[in-house]
Scaffold this active site. Structure first.
Site, PDB file in Angstrom:
ATOM      1  N   GLY A  75       0.791  -1.222   0.000  1.00 57.14           N
ATOM      2  CA  GLY A  75       0.000   0.000   0.000  1.00 57.14           C
ATOM      3  C   GLY A  75       0.823   1.270   0.000  1.00 57.14           C
ATOM      4  N   TRP A  78      -0.476   4.122  -2.439  1.00 58.24           N
ATOM      5  CA  TRP A  78      -1.789   4.540  -1.951  1.00 58.24           C
ATOM      6  C   TRP A  78      -1.644   5.488  -0.760  1.00 58.24           C
ATOM      7  CZ3 TRP A  78      -5.961   0.736   0.334  1.00 58.24           C
ATOM      8  CH2 TRP A  78      -7.211   1.370   0.332  1.00 58.24           C
ATOM      9  N   HIS A 125      10.901   1.588   2.094  1.00 59.25           N
ATOM     10  CA  HIS A 125      10.631   0.172   2.370  1.00 59.25           C
ATOM     11  C   HIS A 125      11.605  -0.384   3.412  1.00 59.25           C
ATOM     12  CE1 HIS A 125       7.737  -0.108  -0.787  1.00 59.25           C
ATOM     13  NE2 HIS A 125       8.583  -0.091  -1.789  1.00 59.25           N
ATOM     14  N   MET A 249      -6.222   6.824  -9.122  1.00 53.85           N
ATOM     15  CA  MET A 249      -4.759   6.778  -9.185  1.00 53.85           C
ATOM     16  C   MET A 249      -4.285   6.064 -10.449  1.00 53.85           C
ATOM     17  SD  MET A 249      -3.972   5.996  -5.181  1.00 53.85           S
ATOM     18  CE  MET A 249      -2.195   5.773  -5.415  1.00 53.85           C
TER      19      MET A 249
END
Length: 310
Positions: A75, A78, A125, A249
């Site tokens: 995600g 997003w 990440h 998106m």
């Protein structure tokens, strides 16, 4: 167009140009050459370097930075979109956006970021263990997004096969073998989650899940607003939600992600893991979840029994 909007647009165009060159370079590289290791974890060699990781350790965080951390395919884009729109609505101007992950690029990028005005919207990440210490020293608020391991794995498989700077796999079975052993970019999903389990009581960390965001985005957005102290009206939140749907998106993805749009925006669904997992593979992930995350608060948030059973 304001100065900050122009700067973000220029940064985006520069990022797209750099990615085009990187993709061209990747065409002549083997799957092994596309990987690098730092402190025992695999990273994309065309996007990361030892020099950048060493410089990252000295990164100067700010208390008002907005940091989003996710394991790949949980995600990331997003949540970046949501926070971007929230900050835009709050300040009525474009926030500083660190294009690409914090750990991507050359070491000098951190000097550039140092000059940028607050608030800086940053995504990464990297694991808890490798997050720059200054984020914790400055008590920067960190949003961590989780996703169930089976959907994360299937999304990751499609992503790595559609992203030319990552090694491709000739079959799902081969990817699954690497995923379960932790031999994928950013390492083991389970180790990654355990790192954040240790920090779950930190008042500066908000942990949400992809699945809860899909179920009721408005409720989860309110949690984000409360966490960051972003005071938006119901009307403003509705605007944020409309601009942060998967459909919205995806429609704009060629502008935001260039030629890699299809790699980043595929389905965004829950339960897609059932399209690829064998019963044996499902049981293998079940065993790993039981071993590492069952009984933990992170494990409880993931709601494994609801989302990961046939």
């Amino acid at each position: 167009m304001s100065g900050s909007e122009e700067q973000n647009k220029a940064n985006q165009e520069k990022f797209h140009e750099e990615m085009k060159k990187t993709v061209e370079k990747a065409k002549n590289m083997t799957p092994e050459e596309l990987k690098m290791k730092y402190k025992g974890i695999v990273y994309p060699s065309l996007l990361c370097s030892e020099a950048t990781f060493k410089a990252l350790e000295l990164f100067e965080a700010r208390e008002d930075d907005v940091l989003i951390i996710t394991y790949p395919k949980c995600g990331t884009n997003w949540s970046i979109q949501i926070l971007h729109q929230m900050l835009f609505e709050l300040h009525n101007k474009e926030p500083t956006i660190a294009h690409a992950m914090l750990e991507f690029g050359k070491p000098e990028k951190y000097e550039d970021l140092k000059q940028k005005p607050s608030p800086r919207l940053i995504a990464s990440h990297i694991s808890y263990e490798n997050t720059p210490k200054s984020f914790f020293e400055k008590k920067t608020k960190i949003l961590v997004i989780l996703r169930n391991p089976k959907d994360a794995a299937v999304s990751y498989y499609h992503f790595t096969n559609n992203n030319p700077v990552l090694p491709t796999y000739s079959s799902w079975d081969l990817f699954f073998k690497d995923f379960i052993s932790g031999d994928v970019m950013y390492g083991s999903y389970f180790d990654y989650m355990l790192g954040w389990e240790k920090q779950i009581d930190d008042g500066n960390i908000l942990i949400l899940t992809f699945e809860d965001m899909k179920a009721d985005l408005c409720v989860e957005m309110r949690k984000i607003c409360d966490f960051y102290g972003i005071n938006l009206t119901d009307e403003q939140l509705q605007k944020v939600e409309e601009k942060s749907t998967f459909k919205s998106m995806k429609e704009k993805s060629s502008d935001t992600h260039g030629n890699l749009a299809n790699a980043f925006f595929r389905k965004g669904e829950i339960g897609d893991w059932k399209s690829l997992f064998t019963e044996e593979q499902s049981k293998e992930v079940d065993a790993n979840f039981e071993k590492y995350l069952a009984g933990t608060r992170i494990g409880e948030k993931i709601n494994y029994s609801k989302y990961c059973t046939f």
